[in-house]
Design a protein around this motif. Structure first.
Motif: not given
Length: 117
Positions: A68-78, A99-110
Motif C-alpha cells: 500500500a502507499p508507504g507500506l512495503k514487504y521485503k521477502a528474503d528470496f524469490i 510480519y504476520i500482518t504484512k504476510k496476510k496483506v501480501f497474500e491477499d493483494k498478490y
C-alpha cells in the motif's frame, strides 16, 4: 601476557559493540551479502547449489513488494523454478506481529503464498 588488537580488530569490535539482535539472530556475510541470520545465509548457500545443479532457474535476494502507499514487504528470496513458477520465501526464526500482518496483506493483494523456512 597482554593481548593486543590490530586497528581493524578494534574497529570491528566497536562497530558490533552493544548490537545484539532482539531474537538472538547473528548477522552473517556470504559473498559480500549480509544476511540477518545464519539460517538465512545457509538458505542462500543452498540456493546457490540448487542453481549450479540446474534444480532451479534462478533466484533473487530481498525483493521488495509494495503493499500500500508507504507500506512495503521485503521477502528474503524469490525462487524461479524450471517449470516457470516462482516461490516467495521468508526464512523465519520468529514471527513478529508486523510480519504476520504484512504476510496476510501480501497474500491477499498478490494472490501468492509466502513459503516460510
Amino acid at each position: 601476557m597482554q593481548e593486543r588488537w590490530s586497528i581493524e580488530q578494534y574497529q570491528e569490535y566497536q562497530k558490533n559493540k552493544g548490537k545484539k539482535s532482539k531474537y538472538g539472530a547473528i548477522k552473517t556475510s556470504v559473498d559480500g551479502q549480509t544476511f540477518d541470520s545464519k539460517k538465512e545465509a545457509e538458505y542462500y548457500c543452498n540456493l546457490k547449489l540448487r542453481l549450479l545443479s540446474g534444480d532451479i532457474k534462478g533466484f533473487c535476494l530481498q525483493p521488495i513488494f509494495i503493499l500500500a502507499p508507504g507500506l512495503k514487504y521485503k521477502a528474503d528470496f524469490i525462487i524461479f523454478n524450471n517449470d516457470g513458477t516462482s516461490e516467495v520465501i521468508d526464512v523465519k526464526g520468529f514471527k513478529t506481529k508486523e510480519y504476520i500482518t504484512k504476510k496476510k496483506v501480501f497474500e491477499d493483494k498478490y494472490n501468492l503464498k509466502i513459503k516460510e523456512e
